[in-house]
Design a protein around this motif. Structure first.
Motif, PDB file in Angstrom:
ATOM      1  N   LEU A   1      37.626  33.079  40.348  1.00 31.04           N
ATOM      2  CA  LEU A   1      38.794  33.770  40.886  1.00 31.04           C
ATOM      3  C   LEU A   1      39.230  34.899  39.956  1.00 31.04           C
ATOM      4  N   ALA A   2      39.197  34.645  38.650  1.00 36.45           N
ATOM      5  CA  ALA A   2      39.566  35.681  37.681  1.00 36.45           C
ATOM      6  C   ALA A   2      38.611  36.866  37.760  1.00 36.45           C
ATOM      7  N   GLY A   3      37.314  36.579  37.854  1.00 36.50           N
ATOM      8  CA  GLY A   3      36.344  37.658  37.981  1.00 36.50           C
ATOM      9  C   GLY A   3      36.558  38.465  39.250  1.00 36.50           C
ATOM     10  N   TYR A   4      36.846  37.753  40.329  1.00 32.22           N
ATOM     11  CA  TYR A   4      37.087  38.400  41.630  1.00 32.22           C
ATOM     12  C   TYR A   4      38.281  39.352  41.540  1.00 32.22           C
ATOM     13  N   VAL A   5      39.408  38.831  41.032  1.00 33.88           N
ATOM     14  CA  VAL A   5      40.633  39.638  40.958  1.00 33.88           C
ATOM     15  C   VAL A   5      40.449  40.806  39.994  1.00 33.88           C
ATOM     16  N   ASP A   6      39.753  40.569  38.887  1.00 28.16           N
ATOM     17  CA  ASP A   6      39.558  41.641  37.914  1.00 28.16           C
ATOM     18  C   ASP A   6      38.705  42.759  38.499  1.00 28.16           C
TER      19      ASP A   6
ATOM     20  N   LEU B   1      49.409  36.651  43.896  1.00 28.81           N
ATOM     21  CA  LEU B   1      48.301  37.399  44.493  1.00 28.81           C
ATOM     22  C   LEU B   1      48.630  37.820  45.921  1.00 28.81           C
ATOM     23  N   GLY B   2      49.343  36.953  46.649  1.00 30.49           N
ATOM     24  CA  GLY B   2      49.799  37.328  47.981  1.00 30.49           C
ATOM     25  C   GLY B   2      50.762  38.505  47.922  1.00 30.49           C
ATOM     26  N   GLY B   3      51.664  38.489  46.933  1.00 28.88           N
ATOM     27  CA  GLY B   3      52.583  39.606  46.753  1.00 28.88           C
ATOM     28  C   GLY B   3      51.844  40.892  46.423  1.00 28.88           C
ATOM     29  N   ALA B   4      50.807  40.785  45.575  1.00 32.15           N
ATOM     30  CA  ALA B   4      49.999  41.959  45.236  1.00 32.15           C
ATOM     31  C   ALA B   4      49.277  42.495  46.466  1.00 32.15           C
ATOM     32  N   ALA B   5      48.764  41.580  47.293  1.00 31.86           N
ATOM     33  CA  ALA B   5      48.084  41.997  48.529  1.00 31.86           C
ATOM     34  C   ALA B   5      49.048  42.727  49.453  1.00 31.86           C
ATOM     35  N   LEU B   6      50.272  42.226  49.560  1.00 33.13           N
ATOM     36  CA  LEU B   6      51.277  42.859  50.416  1.00 33.13           C
ATOM     37  C   LEU B   6      51.624  44.253  49.902  1.00 33.13           C
ATOM     38  N   LEU B   7      51.781  44.384  48.601  1.00 32.53           N
ATOM     39  CA  LEU B   7      52.049  45.696  48.018  1.00 32.53           C
ATOM     40  C   LEU B   7      50.885  46.647  48.269  1.00 32.53           C
TER      41      LEU B   7
ATOM     42  N   VAL C   1      36.929  45.866  52.444  1.00 31.59           N
ATOM     43  CA  VAL C   1      38.270  45.777  53.046  1.00 31.59           C
ATOM     44  C   VAL C   1      39.377  46.324  52.157  1.00 31.59           C
ATOM     45  N   GLY C   2      39.039  46.923  51.039  1.00 32.28           N
ATOM     46  CA  GLY C   2      40.051  47.501  50.161  1.00 32.28           C
ATOM     47  C   GLY C   2      40.963  46.436  49.557  1.00 32.28           C
ATOM     48  N   SER C   3      42.242  46.750  49.422  1.00 33.22           N
ATOM     49  CA  SER C   3      43.175  45.832  48.767  1.00 33.22           C
ATOM     50  C   SER C   3      43.393  44.546  49.561  1.00 33.22           C
ATOM     51  N   ASP C   4      42.990  44.524  50.839  1.00 35.86           N
ATOM     52  CA  ASP C   4      43.086  43.284  51.606  1.00 35.86           C
ATOM     53  C   ASP C   4      42.225  42.171  51.005  1.00 35.86           C
TER      54      ASP C   4
ATOM     55  N   ALA D   1      41.777  36.238  47.705  1.00 33.80           N
ATOM     56  CA  ALA D   1      42.069  35.634  46.402  1.00 33.80           C
ATOM     57  C   ALA D   1      43.259  34.694  46.493  1.00 33.80           C
ATOM     58  N   ALA D   2      44.307  35.098  47.224  1.00 36.18           N
ATOM     59  CA  ALA D   2      45.478  34.239  47.384  1.00 36.18           C
ATOM     60  C   ALA D   2      45.115  32.951  48.102  1.00 36.18           C
ATOM     61  N   ALA D   3      44.276  33.058  49.140  1.00 37.59           N
ATOM     62  CA  ALA D   3      43.831  31.863  49.867  1.00 37.59           C
ATOM     63  C   ALA D   3      43.011  30.956  48.961  1.00 37.59           C
ATOM     64  N   ALA D   4      42.163  31.557  48.116  1.00 36.31           N
ATOM     65  CA  ALA D   4      41.350  30.761  47.190  1.00 36.31           C
ATOM     66  C   ALA D   4      42.229  29.999  46.207  1.00 36.31           C
ATOM     67  N   ALA D   5      43.321  30.632  45.747  1.00 38.53           N
ATOM     68  CA  ALA D   5      44.243  29.956  44.835  1.00 38.53           C
ATOM     69  C   ALA D   5      44.900  28.755  45.508  1.00 38.53           C
ATOM     70  N   LEU D   6      45.204  28.870  46.800  1.00 40.07           N
ATOM     71  CA  LEU D   6      45.768  27.733  47.535  1.00 40.07           C
ATOM     72  C   LEU D   6      44.765  26.595  47.629  1.00 40.07           C
ATOM     73  N   VAL D   7      43.504  26.928  47.850  1.00 45.72           N
ATOM     74  CA  VAL D   7      42.457  25.897  47.894  1.00 45.72           C
ATOM     75  C   VAL D   7      42.364  25.189  46.547  1.00 45.72           C
ATOM     76  N   ILE D   8      42.432  25.971  45.469  1.00 48.88           N
ATOM     77  CA  ILE D   8      42.380  25.380  44.124  1.00 48.88           C
ATOM     78  C   ILE D   8      43.575  24.470  43.897  1.00 48.88           C
ATOM     79  N   ALA D   9      44.743  24.844  44.410  1.00 48.76           N
ATOM     80  CA  ALA D   9      45.935  23.997  44.272  1.00 48.76           C
ATOM     81  C   ALA D   9      45.708  22.644  44.926  1.00 48.76           C
ATOM     82  N   VAL D  10      45.028  22.638  46.066  1.00 46.77           N
ATOM     83  CA  VAL D  10      44.735  21.375  46.762  1.00 46.77           C
ATOM     84  C   VAL D  10      43.715  20.563  45.970  1.00 46.77           C
ATOM     85  N   VAL D  11      42.655  21.219  45.519  1.00 45.74           N
ATOM     86  CA  VAL D  11      41.594  20.528  44.784  1.00 45.74           C
ATOM     87  C   VAL D  11      42.116  19.981  43.457  1.00 45.74           C
TER      88      VAL D  11
END
Length: 216
Positions: free
Chosen positions: A18-23, A96-102, A186-189, A194-204
């Motif tokens: 996830l860090a590599g993806y966001v970076d 990350l969701g906030g960053a996506a919205l911005l 898809v650009g900044s979308d 990434a935000a969805a992946a973080a939610l999956v990690i929260a569950v795991v």
């Protein structure tokens, strides 16, 4: 990594990816600045200062944002106690969701600031007190460890001890490649992914509670 169980190793690899993806998304969106790799931004800060360039201010802003994330994550982790591994990914997803919205509103630099804050928060996931057991957004030390473990294997000691470290590094590498592809498509979308992946990690990250056996 050797002292971690399989569950935690998988979480570490996932968070590193996830860090590599966001970076990668941040690097491409900002034209060459990092949102998780602060060693690179520190070098850019030094060069920018020497050149008296505005790049120094950008690098300093991202470094400061990352530090804010570490501080906020640490304080929230202290309050959350044993549940901090559930709270940190949720906070990460929100940022990350906030960053996506911005990004959707073409607010690039505010989005980059939130991404850097999120990456600072992520590094608190494996913290204990003031110690971070695994760095998730930087791999220089991990590459040193790979070299050390390969040397040990060549010396006839731990034959396969380098593999967990390679897997962690590969997570960052694979995540970076995926983030670059997603940004191109898809650009900044890409940040919504990434935000969805973080939610999956929260569950795991939620280990099932041990259930006491019924009385005999």
């Amino acid at each position: 990594m050797k002292s971690f169980d399989r569950h935690d190793r998988l979480l570490a690899i996932g968070l590193s990816a996830l860090a590599g993806y966001v970076d990668a998304v941040g690097f491409l969106a900002t034209g060459g600045f990092f949102v998780s790799f602060m060693s690179g931004n520190s070098t850019r800060l030094g060069v920018g200062i020497a050149e008296m360039s505005g790049n120094a201010a950008i690098a300093a802003m991202l470094i400061g944002s990352f530090l804010v994330g570490v501080i906020a994550g640490s304080l929230i982790g202290r309050v959350a106690g044993r549940r901090h591994r559930e709270v940190v990914p949720l906070l990460l997803a929100g940022l990350l969701g906030g960053a996506a919205l911005l990004g959707d509103f073409q607010l690039l630099w505010p989005a980059a600031v939130l991404m850097a804050v999120a990456m600072g928060v992520e590094n608190i996931f494996f913290s204990e007190g003031t110690e971070v057991r695994i760095g998730l957004t930087y791999m220089t030390g991990r590459l040193v460890k790979i070299g050390q473990m390969l040397a040990a294997a060549l010396a006839g000691e731990d034959r396969w001890g380098w593999i967990p470290h390679v897997l962690l590094w590969s997570g960052l590498l694979g995540g970076g490649a995926a983030g670059a592809v997603a940004f191109i498509l898809v650009g900044s979308d890409a940040l919504w992914i990434a935000a969805a992946a973080a939610l999956v990690i929260a569950v795991v990250a939620r280990k099932p509670m041990a259930v006491a056996p019924p009385p005999a």
